[in-house]
Design an enzyme around this catalytic site. Sequence first.
Site, short mmCIF file in Angstrom:
data_model
loop_
_atom_site.label_atom_id
_atom_site.label_comp_id
_atom_site.label_asym_id
_atom_site.label_seq_id
_atom_site.Cartn_x
_atom_site.Cartn_y
_atom_site.Cartn_z
CD1 TRP A 189 31.80 -42.36 -12.34
CD2 TRP A 189 32.61 -41.10 -10.65
NE1 TRP A 189 33.06 -42.82 -12.01
CE2 TRP A 189 33.57 -42.08 -10.99
CE3 TRP A 189 32.88 -40.21 -9.62
CZ2 TRP A 189 34.80 -42.18 -10.33
CZ3 TRP A 189 34.10 -40.30 -8.95
CH2 TRP A 189 35.05 -41.27 -9.31
CD GLU A 230 30.81 -39.66 -15.49
OE1 GLU A 230 30.30 -38.97 -14.58
OE2 GLU A 230 31.84 -39.34 -16.09
CE LYS A 232 37.49 -43.18 -13.56
NZ LYS A 232 37.63 -42.00 -12.68
CG ASP A 263 34.26 -38.72 -18.70
OD1 ASP A 263 35.27 -38.71 -19.43
OD2 ASP A 263 34.17 -38.02 -17.67
CG HIS A 266 35.00 -42.34 -17.72
ND1 HIS A 266 33.98 -42.17 -16.82
CD2 HIS A 266 35.97 -41.49 -17.32
CE1 HIS A 266 34.31 -41.26 -15.93
NE2 HIS A 266 35.52 -40.83 -16.22
CG HIS A 290 30.81 -35.92 -17.95
ND1 HIS A 290 31.11 -36.38 -16.70
CD2 HIS A 290 29.78 -35.05 -17.80
CE1 HIS A 290 30.29 -35.82 -15.81
NE2 HIS A 290 29.47 -35.03 -16.47
CG ASP A 298 39.55 -40.77 -16.79
OD1 ASP A 298 39.21 -39.82 -17.50
OD2 ASP A 298 38.96 -41.12 -15.76
CG ASP A 300 39.29 -35.98 -16.06
OD1 ASP A 300 38.27 -35.93 -16.76
OD2 ASP A 300 39.49 -36.88 -15.22
CG ASP A 330 34.35 -34.65 -15.93
OD1 ASP A 330 34.98 -33.91 -15.15
OD2 ASP A 330 34.09 -35.84 -15.67
C1 RNT Z 1 35.06 -39.27 -12.65
C2 RNT Z 1 33.90 -38.81 -13.46
C3 RNT Z 1 33.10 -37.70 -12.85
C4 RNT Z 1 33.98 -36.61 -12.24
C5 RNT Z 1 33.25 -35.34 -11.91
C6 RNT Z 1 34.01 -34.50 -10.93
O1 RNT Z 1 35.86 -40.14 -13.34
O2 RNT Z 1 34.32 -38.44 -14.74
O3 RNT Z 1 32.22 -37.20 -13.78
O4 RNT Z 1 35.02 -36.26 -13.08
O5 RNT Z 1 31.98 -35.60 -11.50
ZN ZN Z 2 32.83 -37.52 -16.04
#
Ligand code: RNT
Ligand code: ZN
Length: 423
Positions: A189, A230, A232, A263, A266, A290, A298, A300, A330
């Site tokens: 990513w 990955e 986003k 993810d 994302h 993820h 986003d 997390d 994640d």
């Molecule tokens: C970032 C991505 C990525 C990170 C990690 C730390 O937006 O989601 O995967 O969160 O690799």
């Molecule tokens: Zn991620």
Amino acid sequence: MRRSSKNRGTAFALAKARYEAMGVDVDGALAILDAISISLQCWQGDDVRGFEERGAPLGGGLAVTGSYPGRARNPEELRGDVQKALSMVPGIHRLALHASYGEFNGRGVDRDEVAPEHFTNWVSWARGLGIALDFNSTYFAHPLAESGFTLAHPDPRIREFWIEHGRRSREIGAAFGRSQGTPCVTNLWIPDGWKDVPADRRGPRERLVESLDAIFKKRFPEATNRDSVEPKLFGLGSESYVAGSYDFYLGYAVSRRKMLCLDTGHFHPTENIAYKLSAVMPWLPGVLLHVSRGVRWDSDHVVTYQDSLVELAQELARNDYLGTVRLGLDYFDASINRVAAWVIGARAFLKAILTALLEPAGELRRLELAGDLTGRLALLEEAKQLPWGAVWEHHCERRGVPPDREWLRDVKRYEESVLLQRA
Ligand code: RNT
Ligand code: ZN
């Protein structure tokens, strides 16, 4: 204690009978659940800091908030915390590392120099625990990422630095795969994007294709390393344009036979990966998830048991993807006990998978094919309150893991005796 275990046994027997009356094979569901491995994210334990001496600010649009005590400060502490968390999650799981978590012993190893030798302690620790490792290249928290561009940077020297990092990350993944006998997924990513409206959307994407092709040029046996990319939608500081968008990487992964990492944070808040899986799976060699929880953006947050997660689990179970899609977490929350954050998220995901496996799937399909849409809706509603909790408690017990309401006591004891001593 014995009393509550006996009550759980009775509750399970009643639940099982109820499911079986609906044609659901409870033992079969538990057998599938037993085989599921979730890749825990190492970065939840130390607020995504890693062990490089440089200690550059996180950047890349990643933000960790909170100041709960007990952050892991070195590899030993992080391994201890992961091990503690794993003891409270039923099943055999994996750990996803980032390149910044190597053990460099004060030698100032830069990202274009990182190698398998910096991860030997991780590998032997994982082997001792009987778990496997996954890997991530680290394209943030570095002076050469400060501009917000890495693999798509206009300066070829900066691109070359990051291309070398990508190559080296795959070597590390392949070394993991060779030693653990199960392929390591090496995920990539990058943050590359613009805060404000760009004049050129095409250029960075063309450069990104070239950089990725250079990174992936060397082939590794499927059994050692598998690559995933990955996408986003946006990030802090890349609100207007992200080079590695969903459309970009979907096309890249299909044309280059790479895994796509989806993810859950994302996408636009009304989009759900659950609805995308069966659309992308026919075209891809694999998918890595993820699993995260966005709150308004986003963000997390720690994964919790909620509708969007259950829908994702249902797609995995109904479509028989559980054996092929790689599952990972994640998120990074520094406002609560970090070990508990792992446990809550991993258990929530497993619970969602269990409820999905216990769905009266055969009956639902039969109703749908017969055109009985009223019956389908009615049964879907009833299925939501089936006694899956009793099956979950039984599962924890048979896997030797504390059931709900008990694991937190373990975490509290660990907090007292280990985490709070780190101040
Ligand atoms: C970032 C991505 C990525 C990170 C990690 C730390 O937006 O989601 O995967 O969160 O690799
Ligand atoms: Zn991620």
